[in-house]
Design an enzyme around this catalytic site. Structure first.
Site, mmCIF file in Angstrom:
data_model
loop_
_atom_site.group_PDB
_atom_site.id
_atom_site.type_symbol
_atom_site.label_atom_id
_atom_site.label_comp_id
_atom_site.label_asym_id
_atom_site.label_seq_id
_atom_site.Cartn_x
_atom_site.Cartn_y
_atom_site.Cartn_z
ATOM 1 C CD GLU A 47 -3.030 -1.058 2.104
ATOM 2 O OE1 GLU A 47 -3.193 -0.120 2.693
ATOM 3 O OE2 GLU A 47 -3.467 -2.248 2.745
ATOM 4 C CG HIS A 67 -0.742 -6.024 4.922
ATOM 5 N ND1 HIS A 67 -1.844 -5.301 5.021
ATOM 6 C CD2 HIS A 67 -0.172 -5.799 3.429
ATOM 7 C CE1 HIS A 67 -2.157 -4.670 3.696
ATOM 8 N NE2 HIS A 67 -1.144 -4.938 2.980
ATOM 9 C CG HIS A 84 4.595 -22.357 13.695
ATOM 10 N ND1 HIS A 84 5.301 -22.380 12.720
ATOM 11 C CD2 HIS A 84 5.119 -23.072 14.757
ATOM 12 C CE1 HIS A 84 6.446 -23.101 13.077
ATOM 13 N NE2 HIS A 84 6.117 -23.769 14.343
ATOM 14 C CG HIS A 89 -2.454 -5.574 9.495
ATOM 15 N ND1 HIS A 89 -2.635 -4.311 9.069
ATOM 16 C CD2 HIS A 89 -2.985 -5.974 8.693
ATOM 17 C CE1 HIS A 89 -3.103 -4.049 7.792
ATOM 18 N NE2 HIS A 89 -3.382 -5.337 7.569
#
Length: 181
Positions: A47, A67, A84, A89
């Protein structure tokens, strides 16, 4: 797989890191030395104005998603484990020597160094002081709740350090395998 983002930013990955062939790294991502990125992990800074930095000695294990939203960053401090299936974010800062457990979620938060976020926990919109422990399945979405977390125990501190050591050994072993093959 390393891919550019739509803004033509390419991942920057140290030759001293080991990245699984099934991991996907997209865009404005920087990965330093001695980093392990496991199978099916995704690190995506695609982004506008987003970035991800993974400092040396970290491990990003199987099926982890990292992200970053537009105009935000994710910073992962040295010697931190993303276990895991966790999701990190951005905006998010995780201090050095942390452990984010299986299936945990960290979003829009700052996590101080040497902190342990155990499995299936959620940390959102708060600042976690250094050296704290978030028990399995705990949801921390208010600063009042974050401020009363207990200190990490000696046993759990040693556990998180052992995970880092094991994964640095894996990086070295996989790099050696690649050189032999």
């Amino acid at each position: 797989m390393n891919l550019p983002n739509p803004h033509k930013q390419h991942p920057r990955v140290s030759k001293k890191a080991w990245i699984s062939e099934t991991a996907v790294i997209i865009g404005n991502v920087s990965i330093e030395d001695d980093v392990f990125v496991g199978p099916n992990a995704v690190l995506r800074a695609d982004e506008p104005g987003s970035s991800i930095t993974v400092h040396s000695g970290c491990n990003v294990q199987d099926n982890v998603v990292v992200h970053s939203l537009s105009h935000s960053e994710v910073l992962i401090g040295k010697n931190t484990s993303l276990a895991h299936g966790c999701i990190v974010h951005g905006p998010c800062r995780i201090g050095e020597g942390c452990f984010i457990g299986f299936g945990a979620v960290a979003f829009d938060c700052n996590i101080g160094k040497d902190t342990l976020v155990l499995h299936k926990s959620v940390v959102r919109g708060v600042n976690i002081s250094s050296g704290r422990m978030i028990p399995d399945g705990t949801v921390i979405t208010s600063q009042d709740r974050a401020d009363v977390l207990e200190n990490i125990t000696k046993d759990l501190n040693e556990f998180k350090r052992s995970v880092v050591r094991a994964n640095i050994d894996l990086v070295e072993g996989y790099i050696r395998l690649g050189e032999e093959g």
